[in-house]
Design a protein around this motif. Structure first.
Motif, PDB file in Angstrom:
ATOM      1  N   UNK A 188     -20.580  53.261  93.577  1.00 10.16           N
ATOM      2  CA  UNK A 188     -21.760  52.954  94.321  1.00 10.16           C
ATOM      3  C   UNK A 188     -21.616  53.058  95.688  1.00 10.16           C
ATOM      4  N   UNK A 189     -20.467  52.385  96.099  1.00  7.81           N
ATOM      5  CA  UNK A 189     -20.380  52.466  97.754  1.00  7.81           C
ATOM      6  C   UNK A 189     -20.105  53.753  98.398  1.00  7.81           C
ATOM      7  N   UNK A 190     -19.186  54.595  97.557  1.00  9.99           N
ATOM      8  CA  UNK A 190     -18.949  55.897  98.262  1.00  9.99           C
ATOM      9  C   UNK A 190     -20.365  56.942  98.073  1.00  9.99           C
ATOM     10  N   UNK A 191     -21.126  56.517  97.055  1.00  7.80           N
ATOM     11  CA  UNK A 191     -22.406  57.280  97.038  1.00  7.80           C
ATOM     12  C   UNK A 191     -23.328  56.915  98.083  1.00  7.80           C
ATOM     13  N   UNK A 192     -23.237  55.545  98.259  1.00  7.54           N
ATOM     14  CA  UNK A 192     -24.326  55.015  99.095  1.00  7.54           C
ATOM     15  C   UNK A 192     -24.085  55.163 100.610  1.00  7.54           C
TER      16      UNK A 192
ATOM     17  N   UNK B 250     -37.568  42.612  96.713  1.00  7.36           N
ATOM     18  CA  UNK B 250     -37.147  44.208  96.825  1.00  7.36           C
ATOM     19  C   UNK B 250     -36.048  44.283  97.694  1.00  7.36           C
ATOM     20  N   UNK B 251     -35.048  44.975  97.231  1.00  8.16           N
ATOM     21  CA  UNK B 251     -33.958  45.430  97.849  1.00  8.16           C
ATOM     22  C   UNK B 251     -34.026  45.988  99.144  1.00  8.16           C
ATOM     23  N   UNK B 252     -34.847  46.865  99.403  1.00  9.22           N
ATOM     24  CA  UNK B 252     -35.145  47.557 100.546  1.00  9.22           C
ATOM     25  C   UNK B 252     -36.315  47.266 101.332  1.00  9.22           C
ATOM     26  N   UNK B 253     -36.224  47.026 102.695  1.00  8.25           N
ATOM     27  CA  UNK B 253     -37.382  46.565 103.634  1.00  8.25           C
ATOM     28  C   UNK B 253     -38.270  47.735 103.822  1.00  8.25           C
ATOM     29  N   UNK B 254     -39.609  47.368 104.244  1.00 11.76           N
ATOM     30  CA  UNK B 254     -40.630  48.558 104.305  1.00 11.76           C
ATOM     31  C   UNK B 254     -40.348  49.345 105.576  1.00 11.76           C
ATOM     32  N   UNK B 255     -39.420  48.824 106.376  1.00 10.83           N
ATOM     33  CA  UNK B 255     -39.104  49.737 107.511  1.00 10.83           C
ATOM     34  C   UNK B 255     -38.505  51.081 107.401  1.00 10.83           C
ATOM     35  N   UNK B 256     -37.585  50.975 106.301  1.00  8.01           N
ATOM     36  CA  UNK B 256     -36.831  51.801 105.762  1.00  8.01           C
ATOM     37  C   UNK B 256     -37.766  53.222 105.166  1.00  8.01           C
TER      38      UNK B 256
ATOM     39  N   UNK C 197     -25.794  50.864 101.323  1.00 11.27           N
ATOM     40  CA  UNK C 197     -24.413  50.023 101.198  1.00 11.27           C
ATOM     41  C   UNK C 197     -24.517  48.499 101.074  1.00 11.27           C
ATOM     42  N   UNK C 198     -25.342  48.019 101.832  1.00  6.42           N
ATOM     43  CA  UNK C 198     -25.531  46.623 101.893  1.00  6.42           C
ATOM     44  C   UNK C 198     -26.257  46.208 100.387  1.00  6.42           C
ATOM     45  N   UNK C 199     -27.052  46.909 100.038  1.00  7.99           N
ATOM     46  CA  UNK C 199     -27.454  46.484  98.649  1.00  7.99           C
ATOM     47  C   UNK C 199     -26.359  46.619  97.477  1.00  7.99           C
ATOM     48  N   UNK C 200     -25.383  47.531  97.518  1.00  4.47           N
ATOM     49  CA  UNK C 200     -24.071  47.854  96.838  1.00  4.47           C
ATOM     50  C   UNK C 200     -23.485  46.271  96.893  1.00  4.47           C
ATOM     51  N   UNK C 201     -23.205  46.110  98.085  1.00  2.00           N
ATOM     52  CA  UNK C 201     -22.438  44.992  98.539  1.00  2.00           C
ATOM     53  C   UNK C 201     -22.767  43.565  98.231  1.00  2.00           C
ATOM     54  N   UNK C 202     -24.128  43.486  98.094  1.00  2.00           N
ATOM     55  CA  UNK C 202     -24.869  42.082  97.478  1.00  2.00           C
ATOM     56  C   UNK C 202     -25.291  42.394  96.316  1.00  2.00           C
ATOM     57  N   UNK C 203     -24.455  43.425  95.461  1.00  2.00           N
ATOM     58  CA  UNK C 203     -24.769  43.450  93.980  1.00  2.00           C
ATOM     59  C   UNK C 203     -26.145  43.388  93.701  1.00  2.00           C
ATOM     60  N   UNK C 204     -26.950  44.306  94.297  1.00  2.00           N
ATOM     61  CA  UNK C 204     -28.286  44.323  93.949  1.00  2.00           C
ATOM     62  C   UNK C 204     -28.632  45.477  93.105  1.00  2.00           C
ATOM     63  N   UNK C 205     -27.947  46.373  92.849  1.00  2.00           N
ATOM     64  CA  UNK C 205     -27.966  47.873  92.085  1.00  2.00           C
ATOM     65  C   UNK C 205     -27.825  47.329  90.737  1.00  2.00           C
TER      66      UNK C 205
ATOM     67  N   UNK D 239     -19.829  44.730  85.314  1.00  2.86           N
ATOM     68  CA  UNK D 239     -20.913  43.788  85.925  1.00  2.86           C
ATOM     69  C   UNK D 239     -21.696  44.815  86.787  1.00  2.86           C
ATOM     70  N   UNK D 240     -23.041  44.230  87.473  1.00  3.76           N
ATOM     71  CA  UNK D 240     -24.002  45.129  88.303  1.00  3.76           C
ATOM     72  C   UNK D 240     -23.229  45.990  89.149  1.00  3.76           C
ATOM     73  N   UNK D 241     -21.880  45.425  89.872  1.00  2.00           N
ATOM     74  CA  UNK D 241     -21.311  46.133  90.709  1.00  2.00           C
ATOM     75  C   UNK D 241     -19.951  46.272  90.376  1.00  2.00           C
TER      76      UNK D 241
END
Length: 267
Positions: free
Chosen positions: A22-26, A177-183, A235-243, A265-267
């Motif tokens: 997932x990190x490589x993909x991110x 939600x994992x991604x802020x609206x500015x994205x 990548x931040x979402x992956x590292x925080x285990x939110x995927x 596990x989720x990550x």
């Protein structure tokens, strides 16, 4: 069988762990842009060659920088390689948004499948351009025009991908939600700028020509910012285990049903 124990250990290693994949993909979006940017560096096109050059000037430029062009072909050809897993991860996150119709994720991934040829087609055109530099310079000039047009002008697939991603983020009303609206805002504004180089085939000088401030510099900067922001946030979402890595199947009725839960596990 001989070697099974080795592959069993490899399968359980961190190298093949879900988090690594997932990190490589991110980070794939950022890597794609870096390879794309270094394509122009390797081809001695930073700053770019000029659209108003004569055929002899164009052919002489490539003869002088043919080795760099050969390297650039490889870089541009590979630039789309990391974009595929990155886009697949975006599609996975779109599907995770509660209540969103599967057509959004499907459209985003379909646009990636078509858009990958945008990354690679230019590489093959550049390879053809510098393959026989003893030919008539006018042919080399035509191929050079084609390289720039096929590399910088195609925007519809990226437009669809980014807007689908932005739409999904806006529709995500979860408090965590994992991604802020500015994205979402970046992914809506950036594709509008991508449209501007469409006019590069109408001029040979000025901001809209391929060496100009809009078609080259603004486009490149916008494309880089969008991909780096998306990759960083992913990548931040992956590292925080939110995927969520639960495998799902989407039926014809548009409902998502859990088919199988991953033992990892989720990550």
């Amino acid at each position: 069988m001989i070697g099974d124990s080795f592959f069993d250990r490899l399968a359980r290693s961190k190298l093949l762990a879900t988090k690594t994949v997932l990190l490589i993909s991110a980070t794939g979006g950022a890597f794609s842009f870096l390879l794309f940017a270094f394509t122009f560096v390797a081809a001695h096109n930073v700053p770019p060659m000029k659209a108003y050059w004569t055929a002899d000037q164009t052919a002489e430029f490539w003869r002088k920088h043919v080795k760099g062009a050969h390297v650039a072909v490889g870089l541009q050809l590979c630039s789309g390689m990391f974009y595929i897993p990155f886009s697949a991860l975006v599609s996975h996150n779109i599907r995770a948004v509660p209540g969103i119709h599967p057509i959004i994720a499907t459209t985003q991934l379909a646009a990636c499948s078509a858009g990958i040829f945008t990354w690679m087609l230019g590489a093959m055109v550049l390879a053809t351009t510098t393959y026989r530099l003893d030919r008539d310079p006018e042919i080399t000039q035509v191929m050079t025009d084609m390289w720039w047009f096929t590399t910088m002008m195609p925007w519809p697939t990226f437009f669809i991908q980014n807007w689908a991603w932005g739409y999904a983020i806006i529709k995500d009303t979860r408090p965590n939600r994992p991604f802020p609206r500015f994205v979402a805002l970046i992914n809506i504004i950036a594709p509008i700028i991508f449209i501007l180089p469409t006019a590069m085939h109408t001029v040979k000088r000025g901001a809209l020509s391929w060496q100009g401030g809009v078609s080259f510099w603004l486009l490149g900067l916008t494309f880089g910012v969008q991909l780096f922001v998306d990759s960083y946030c992913m990548a931040s979402v992956v590292l925080r285990g939110k995927i969520d890595v639960t495998e799902t199947n989407t039926g014809l009725n548009g409902k998502v049903e859990v088919a199988n839960s991953s033992p990892e596990s989720p990550v």
